[in-house]
Motif scaffolding. Structure first.
Motif, PDB file in Angstrom:
ATOM      1  N   TYR A 236      -0.347  -6.578   2.461  1.00  0.00           N
ATOM      2  CA  TYR A 236      -0.420  -5.269   2.120  1.00  0.00           C
ATOM      3  C   TYR A 236      -1.521  -4.423   2.936  1.00  0.00           C
ATOM      4  O   TYR A 236      -2.313  -5.243   3.329  1.00  0.00           O
ATOM      5  CB  TYR A 236      -0.692  -5.012   0.745  1.00  0.00           C
ATOM      6  CG  TYR A 236       0.448  -5.395  -0.476  1.00  0.00           C
ATOM      7  CD1 TYR A 236       0.565  -6.822  -0.587  1.00  0.00           C
ATOM      8  CD2 TYR A 236       1.049  -4.475  -1.004  1.00  0.00           C
ATOM      9  CE1 TYR A 236       1.321  -7.275  -1.558  1.00  0.00           C
ATOM     10  CE2 TYR A 236       2.111  -5.028  -2.036  1.00  0.00           C
ATOM     11  CZ  TYR A 236       2.407  -6.222  -2.018  1.00  0.00           C
ATOM     12  OH  TYR A 236       3.207  -6.622  -3.062  1.00  0.00           O
TER      13      TYR A 236
ATOM     14  N   GLN B 187      -4.248  -1.076   2.627  1.00  0.00           N
ATOM     15  CA  GLN B 187      -4.721  -0.193   1.941  1.00  0.00           C
ATOM     16  C   GLN B 187      -5.393   0.758   2.731  1.00  0.00           C
ATOM     17  O   GLN B 187      -6.478   0.432   3.267  1.00  0.00           O
ATOM     18  CB  GLN B 187      -5.490  -0.712   0.641  1.00  0.00           C
ATOM     19  CG  GLN B 187      -5.954   0.308  -0.284  1.00  0.00           C
ATOM     20  CD  GLN B 187      -6.587  -0.099  -1.567  1.00  0.00           C
ATOM     21  OE1 GLN B 187      -7.300  -1.394  -1.441  1.00  0.00           O
ATOM     22  NE2 GLN B 187      -6.636   0.514  -2.758  1.00  0.00           N
TER      23      GLN B 187
ATOM     24  N   GLY C 257      -9.258   5.277   0.424  1.00  0.00           N
ATOM     25  CA  GLY C 257      -8.859   6.326  -0.783  1.00  0.00           C
ATOM     26  C   GLY C 257      -7.411   6.272  -1.119  1.00  0.00           C
ATOM     27  O   GLY C 257      -6.821   7.002  -2.104  1.00  0.00           O
TER      28      GLY C 257
ATOM     29  N   HIS D 143      -3.545   3.632  -2.001  1.00  0.00           N
ATOM     30  CA  HIS D 143      -3.526   2.517  -2.903  1.00  0.00           C
ATOM     31  C   HIS D 143      -2.703   1.497  -1.877  1.00  0.00           C
ATOM     32  O   HIS D 143      -2.015   1.888  -0.855  1.00  0.00           O
ATOM     33  CB  HIS D 143      -2.375   2.732  -3.977  1.00  0.00           C
ATOM     34  CG  HIS D 143      -1.233   3.535  -3.514  1.00  0.00           C
ATOM     35  ND1 HIS D 143      -0.971   4.872  -3.615  1.00  0.00           N
ATOM     36  CD2 HIS D 143       0.139   3.004  -3.390  1.00  0.00           C
ATOM     37  CE1 HIS D 143      -0.107   5.184  -2.809  1.00  0.00           C
ATOM     38  NE2 HIS D 143       0.886   4.144  -2.896  1.00  0.00           N
ATOM     39  N   PRO D 144      -2.572   0.213  -2.212  1.00  0.00           N
ATOM     40  CA  PRO D 144      -1.886  -0.919  -1.490  1.00  0.00           C
ATOM     41  C   PRO D 144      -0.546  -0.426  -1.165  1.00  0.00           C
ATOM     42  O   PRO D 144       0.307  -0.044  -2.036  1.00  0.00           O
ATOM     43  CB  PRO D 144      -2.088  -1.922  -2.096  1.00  0.00           C
ATOM     44  CG  PRO D 144      -3.390  -1.936  -3.179  1.00  0.00           C
ATOM     45  CD  PRO D 144      -3.155  -0.382  -3.653  1.00  0.00           C
TER      46      PRO D 144
ATOM     47  N   PHE E 235       3.080  -2.208   0.467  1.00  0.00           N
ATOM     48  CA  PHE E 235       3.415  -3.508   1.140  1.00  0.00           C
ATOM     49  C   PHE E 235       4.035  -3.283   2.568  1.00  0.00           C
ATOM     50  O   PHE E 235       4.551  -2.285   3.247  1.00  0.00           O
ATOM     51  CB  PHE E 235       5.059  -3.805   0.314  1.00  0.00           C
ATOM     52  CG  PHE E 235       5.704  -4.963   0.531  1.00  0.00           C
ATOM     53  CD1 PHE E 235       6.807  -4.684   1.393  1.00  0.00           C
ATOM     54  CD2 PHE E 235       5.526  -6.232   0.332  1.00  0.00           C
ATOM     55  CE1 PHE E 235       7.548  -5.769   1.695  1.00  0.00           C
ATOM     56  CE2 PHE E 235       6.309  -7.241   0.497  1.00  0.00           C
ATOM     57  CZ  PHE E 235       7.449  -7.171   1.532  1.00  0.00           C
TER      58      PHE E 235
ATOM     59  N   PHE F 290      -4.818  -6.893   2.863  1.00  0.00           N
ATOM     60  CA  PHE F 290      -4.665  -7.970   1.823  1.00  0.00           C
ATOM     61  C   PHE F 290      -3.374  -8.985   1.966  1.00  0.00           C
ATOM     62  O   PHE F 290      -2.393  -8.369   2.147  1.00  0.00           O
ATOM     63  CB  PHE F 290      -4.738  -7.258   0.257  1.00  0.00           C
ATOM     64  CG  PHE F 290      -6.000  -6.537  -0.136  1.00  0.00           C
ATOM     65  CD1 PHE F 290      -5.680  -5.254  -0.098  1.00  0.00           C
ATOM     66  CD2 PHE F 290      -6.949  -7.193  -0.309  1.00  0.00           C
ATOM     67  CE1 PHE F 290      -6.832  -4.520  -0.312  1.00  0.00           C
ATOM     68  CE2 PHE F 290      -8.075  -6.421  -0.802  1.00  0.00           C
ATOM     69  CZ  PHE F 290      -7.899  -4.992  -0.659  1.00  0.00           C
TER      70      PHE F 290
ATOM     71  N   PHE G  42      -4.353 -11.637  -5.192  1.00  0.00           N
ATOM     72  CA  PHE G  42      -4.172 -10.853  -4.029  1.00  0.00           C
ATOM     73  C   PHE G  42      -5.607 -11.625  -3.266  1.00  0.00           C
ATOM     74  O   PHE G  42      -6.666 -11.803  -4.144  1.00  0.00           O
ATOM     75  CB  PHE G  42      -5.003  -9.404  -4.179  1.00  0.00           C
ATOM     76  CG  PHE G  42      -3.663  -8.567  -4.271  1.00  0.00           C
ATOM     77  CD1 PHE G  42      -2.960  -8.640  -5.545  1.00  0.00           C
ATOM     78  CD2 PHE G  42      -3.270  -7.881  -3.181  1.00  0.00           C
ATOM     79  CE1 PHE G  42      -1.654  -7.776  -5.552  1.00  0.00           C
ATOM     80  CE2 PHE G  42      -1.957  -7.064  -3.479  1.00  0.00           C
ATOM     81  CZ  PHE G  42      -1.585  -7.211  -4.572  1.00  0.00           C
TER      82      PHE G  42
ATOM     83  N   THR H 115      -8.976 -11.635  -0.717  1.00  0.00           N
ATOM     84  CA  THR H 115     -10.151 -11.089  -0.809  1.00  0.00           C
ATOM     85  C   THR H 115     -10.144  -9.620   0.169  1.00  0.00           C
ATOM     86  O   THR H 115     -11.265  -8.932  -0.171  1.00  0.00           O
ATOM     87  CB  THR H 115     -11.553 -11.820  -0.457  1.00  0.00           C
ATOM     88  OG1 THR H 115     -11.211 -12.391   0.765  1.00  0.00           O
ATOM     89  CG2 THR H 115     -11.912 -13.001  -1.568  1.00  0.00           C
TER      90      THR H 115
ATOM     91  N   ARG I  25     -11.512  -5.498   5.934  1.00  0.00           N
ATOM     92  CA  ARG I  25     -11.554  -3.980   6.085  1.00  0.00           C
ATOM     93  C   ARG I  25     -11.669  -4.136   7.478  1.00  0.00           C
ATOM     94  O   ARG I  25     -12.561  -4.459   8.315  1.00  0.00           O
ATOM     95  CB  ARG I  25     -12.634  -3.440   5.338  1.00  0.00           C
ATOM     96  CG  ARG I  25     -13.046  -1.949   5.340  1.00  0.00           C
ATOM     97  CD  ARG I  25     -14.004  -1.502   4.870  1.00  0.00           C
ATOM     98  NE  ARG I  25     -14.051  -1.784   3.273  1.00  0.00           N
ATOM     99  CZ  ARG I  25     -14.965  -1.639   2.260  1.00  0.00           C
ATOM    100  NH1 ARG I  25     -16.185  -0.969   3.055  1.00  0.00           N
ATOM    101  NH2 ARG I  25     -14.870  -2.031   1.290  1.00  0.00           N
TER     102      ARG I  25
END
Lengths: 116, 111
Positions: free
Chosen positions: B35, B37, B40, B42-43, B45, B88, B101, B103, B106
Protein backbone atom coordinates in the motif's frame (compact mmCIF):
# COMPACT_ATOMS: atom_id res chain seq x y z
CA UNK A 1 -14.05 -1.06 -5.80
CA UNK A 2 -15.66 0.49 -2.74
CA UNK A 3 -16.11 4.15 -1.97
CA UNK A 4 -15.99 4.95 1.72
CA UNK A 5 -16.82 8.19 3.47
CA UNK A 6 -16.11 9.12 7.07
CA UNK A 7 -17.47 11.81 9.32
CA UNK A 8 -16.08 13.93 10.79
CA UNK A 9 -12.91 14.38 8.79
CA UNK A 10 -11.23 15.93 11.80
CA UNK A 11 -12.06 17.11 15.29
CA UNK A 12 -10.44 18.67 18.30
CA UNK A 13 -11.87 17.42 21.57
CA UNK A 14 -11.40 17.97 25.26
CA UNK A 15 -10.15 15.15 27.44
CA UNK A 16 -12.89 13.17 29.13
CA UNK A 17 -15.36 13.60 26.30
CA UNK A 18 -16.41 11.08 23.63
CA UNK A 19 -16.48 11.26 19.86
CA UNK A 20 -18.43 9.05 17.47
CA UNK A 21 -16.98 8.49 14.02
CA UNK A 22 -19.24 7.40 11.19
CA UNK A 23 -18.25 5.22 8.25
CA UNK A 24 -20.47 4.83 5.18
CA UNK A 25 -19.76 2.42 2.31
CA UNK A 26 -21.37 2.63 -1.12
CA UNK A 27 -22.01 -1.13 -1.26
CA UNK A 28 -23.05 -3.88 1.12
CA UNK A 29 -20.13 -5.55 2.86
CA UNK A 30 -19.95 -8.28 5.47
CA UNK A 31 -16.94 -7.09 7.41
CA UNK A 32 -15.83 -3.59 8.22
CA UNK A 33 -12.56 -2.84 9.98
CA UNK A 34 -11.51 0.01 12.22
CA UNK A 35 -7.86 1.02 12.39
CA UNK A 36 -5.90 3.54 14.40
CA UNK A 37 -2.84 5.28 13.02
CA UNK A 38 -0.89 7.26 15.56
CA UNK A 39 1.29 10.11 14.27
CA UNK A 40 4.11 8.78 12.12
CA UNK A 41 3.17 5.18 12.84
CA UNK A 42 1.72 2.21 11.03
CA UNK A 43 -1.89 1.07 11.09
CA UNK A 44 -3.14 -0.91 14.07
CA UNK A 45 -6.36 -2.87 13.82
CA UNK A 46 -8.81 -1.94 16.57
CA UNK A 47 -11.70 -4.24 15.77
CA UNK A 48 -13.72 -6.01 13.13
CA UNK A 49 -17.38 -5.05 12.85
CA UNK A 50 -19.82 -7.61 11.50
CA UNK A 51 -23.44 -6.84 10.91
CA UNK A 52 -25.72 -8.60 13.35
CA UNK A 53 -23.07 -9.52 15.90
CA UNK A 54 -20.78 -7.86 18.38
CA UNK A 55 -17.53 -6.45 17.14
CA UNK A 56 -14.37 -8.47 17.62
CA UNK A 57 -11.63 -6.48 19.33
CA UNK A 58 -7.89 -6.88 19.01
CA UNK A 59 -5.57 -7.23 21.93
CA UNK A 60 -5.22 -3.92 23.74
CA UNK A 61 -8.60 -2.57 22.67
CA UNK A 62 -11.80 -2.97 24.68
CA UNK A 63 -15.45 -2.37 24.01
CA UNK A 64 -15.87 0.09 26.88
CA UNK A 65 -13.28 2.38 25.36
CA UNK A 66 -14.13 1.84 21.68
CA UNK A 67 -17.79 0.81 21.35
CA UNK A 68 -18.74 -0.05 17.78
CA UNK A 69 -22.11 -0.24 16.10
CA UNK A 70 -22.94 -2.00 12.84
CA UNK A 71 -26.65 -1.48 12.23
CA UNK A 72 -26.59 -2.53 8.56
CA UNK A 73 -24.31 -3.74 5.77
CA UNK A 74 -23.22 -0.27 4.64
CA UNK A 75 -22.66 1.63 7.86
CA UNK A 76 -20.66 1.50 11.08
CA UNK A 77 -19.70 3.81 13.90
CA UNK A 78 -16.73 3.84 16.23
CA UNK A 79 -16.88 5.80 19.47
CA UNK A 80 -13.75 6.91 21.25
CA UNK A 81 -14.84 7.21 24.87
CA UNK A 82 -13.46 9.19 27.77
CA UNK A 83 -10.72 10.57 25.57
CA UNK A 84 -7.21 11.41 26.65
CA UNK A 85 -4.38 13.02 24.64
CA UNK A 86 -3.02 9.51 23.94
CA UNK A 87 -6.11 8.92 21.78
CA UNK A 88 -4.96 11.58 19.33
CA UNK A 89 -4.68 9.63 16.10
CA UNK A 90 -6.14 9.11 12.69
CA UNK A 91 -8.99 6.61 12.77
CA UNK A 92 -9.68 4.75 9.53
CA UNK A 93 -12.41 2.39 8.52
CA UNK A 94 -11.86 -0.12 5.76
CA UNK A 95 -13.56 -2.91 3.85
CA UNK A 96 -12.42 -5.74 1.63
CA UNK A 97 -13.10 -5.71 -2.07
CA UNK A 98 -12.54 -8.46 -4.55
CA UNK A 99 -10.75 -7.17 -7.60
CA UNK A 100 -8.99 -8.87 -10.49
CA UNK A 101 -5.70 -8.47 -8.64
CA UNK A 102 -6.94 -9.97 -5.39
CA UNK A 103 -8.68 -9.03 -2.16
CA UNK A 104 -7.65 -5.51 -1.46
CA UNK A 105 -8.58 -3.26 1.41
CA UNK A 106 -10.28 0.00 0.64
CA UNK A 107 -9.85 2.71 3.23
CA UNK A 108 -11.95 5.68 4.12
CA UNK A 109 -10.29 9.11 4.15
CA UNK A 110 -9.81 8.90 7.91
CA UNK A 111 -10.81 10.99 10.90
CA UNK A 112 -8.01 13.04 12.39
CA UNK A 113 -8.63 13.35 16.12
CA UNK A 114 -6.77 15.71 18.42
CA UNK A 115 -7.45 15.49 22.15
CA UNK A 116 -6.40 18.42 24.29
CA UNK B 1 2.10 -12.74 17.41
CA UNK B 2 2.90 -12.25 13.78
CA UNK B 3 5.02 -9.19 13.10
CA UNK B 4 6.08 -7.63 9.86
CA UNK B 5 9.08 -5.32 9.90
CA UNK B 6 10.09 -2.94 7.18
CA UNK B 7 13.43 -1.35 6.47
CA UNK B 8 14.44 1.33 6.16
CA UNK B 9 12.13 3.41 8.30
CA UNK B 10 12.96 6.55 6.32
CA UNK B 11 14.62 7.16 2.98
CA UNK B 12 15.53 10.42 1.32
CA UNK B 13 16.57 10.18 -2.33
CA UNK B 14 17.35 12.62 -5.09
CA UNK B 15 14.83 12.62 -7.89
CA UNK B 16 15.92 10.08 -10.47
CA UNK B 17 17.60 7.76 -7.96
CA UNK B 18 16.26 4.29 -7.25
CA UNK B 19 14.57 3.26 -4.01
CA UNK B 20 13.94 -0.08 -2.35
CA UNK B 21 12.00 -1.00 0.77
CA UNK B 22 12.10 -4.44 2.35
CA UNK B 23 9.45 -6.28 4.30
CA UNK B 24 10.45 -9.13 6.60
CA UNK B 25 8.45 -11.62 8.60
CA UNK B 26 9.52 -14.25 11.11
CA UNK B 27 6.77 -16.56 9.86
CA UNK B 28 5.73 -17.78 6.43
CA UNK B 29 3.22 -15.48 4.79
CA UNK B 30 0.27 -16.67 2.74
CA UNK B 31 0.41 -13.50 0.68
CA UNK B 32 1.77 -9.98 0.77
CA UNK B 33 0.13 -6.74 -0.19
CA UNK B 34 1.68 -3.32 -0.71
CA UNK B 35 0.00 0.00 0.00
CA UNK B 36 1.01 3.61 -0.55
CA UNK B 37 -0.08 6.41 1.74
CA UNK B 38 0.51 9.93 0.52
CA UNK B 39 1.09 12.63 3.16
CA UNK B 40 -2.29 13.50 4.66
CA UNK B 41 -3.98 10.68 2.75
CA UNK B 42 -5.15 7.17 3.40
CA UNK B 43 -3.50 3.91 2.33
CA UNK B 44 -4.13 2.90 -1.26
CA UNK B 45 -3.66 -0.65 -2.51
CA UNK B 46 -0.85 -1.19 -5.00
CA UNK B 47 -0.45 -4.94 -5.51
CA UNK B 48 -0.85 -8.42 -4.09
CA UNK B 49 1.70 -11.24 -4.36
CA UNK B 50 0.80 -14.81 -3.58
CA UNK B 51 3.31 -17.22 -5.11
CA UNK B 52 6.79 -18.01 -3.87
CA UNK B 53 9.35 -16.01 -5.87
CA UNK B 54 6.65 -14.01 -7.62
CA UNK B 55 7.68 -10.77 -9.33
CA UNK B 56 5.23 -8.16 -10.58
CA UNK B 57 5.83 -4.83 -12.24
CA UNK B 58 3.78 -1.68 -12.42
CA UNK B 59 5.58 0.86 -14.61
CA UNK B 60 8.58 1.94 -12.50
CA UNK B 61 7.58 -0.22 -9.52
CA UNK B 62 8.81 -3.81 -9.13
CA UNK B 63 7.42 -6.04 -6.41
CA UNK B 64 8.98 -9.31 -5.33
CA UNK B 65 7.91 -12.10 -2.97
CA UNK B 66 10.72 -14.16 -1.49
CA UNK B 67 11.20 -17.82 -2.25
CA UNK B 68 10.52 -18.74 1.37
CA UNK B 69 7.52 -16.37 1.47
CA UNK B 70 8.96 -14.60 4.50
CA UNK B 71 10.04 -11.41 2.83
CA UNK B 72 9.13 -9.04 0.07
CA UNK B 73 10.54 -5.97 -1.58
CA UNK B 74 9.31 -2.95 -3.48
CA UNK B 75 11.75 -1.28 -5.85
CA UNK B 76 11.12 2.04 -7.55
CA UNK B 77 13.28 2.93 -10.52
CA UNK B 78 14.12 6.57 -11.20
CA UNK B 79 12.02 8.09 -8.44
CA UNK B 80 9.81 11.07 -9.08
CA UNK B 81 8.36 13.62 -6.66
CA UNK B 82 4.99 11.90 -7.07
CA UNK B 83 6.47 8.82 -5.36
CA UNK B 84 6.62 10.66 -2.04
CA UNK B 85 4.71 8.90 0.72
CA UNK B 86 4.83 5.98 3.10
CA UNK B 87 4.88 2.47 1.70
CA UNK B 88 3.40 -0.32 3.78
CA UNK B 89 3.44 -4.03 3.27
CA UNK B 90 0.60 -6.02 4.77
CA UNK B 91 -0.18 -9.67 5.22
CA UNK B 92 -3.09 -11.68 6.47
CA UNK B 93 -2.73 -13.01 9.98
CA UNK B 94 -2.32 -16.75 9.86
CA UNK B 95 -5.69 -18.50 10.12
CA UNK B 96 -7.72 -15.29 9.99
CA UNK B 97 -9.03 -12.78 7.52
CA UNK B 98 -7.28 -9.87 9.23
CA UNK B 99 -4.35 -8.03 7.71
CA UNK B 100 -1.49 -6.73 9.76
CA UNK B 101 0.57 -3.89 8.42
CA UNK B 102 4.29 -3.51 8.36
CA UNK B 103 6.02 -0.65 10.09
CA UNK B 104 6.21 1.35 6.87
CA UNK B 105 8.95 3.15 4.96
CA UNK B 106 8.62 6.89 4.51
CA UNK B 107 10.06 8.07 1.21
CA UNK B 108 11.06 11.63 0.50
CA UNK B 109 12.16 12.61 -2.99
CA UNK B 110 14.26 15.72 -3.32
CA UNK B 111 13.85 17.61 -6.59
Amino acid sequence: SAVISQKPSRDICQRGTSLTIQCQVDSQVTMMFWYRQQPGQSLTLIATANQGSEATYESGFVIDKFPISRPNLTFSTLTVSNMSPEDSSIYLCSVYGSTPVGNEQFFGPGTRLTVL
Amino acid sequence: GQQVMQIPQYQHVQEGEDFTTYCNSSTTLSNIQWYKQRPGGHPVFLIQLVKSGEVKKQKRLTFQFGEAKKNSSLHITATQTTDVGTYFCASVTSGTYKYIFGTGTRLKVLA
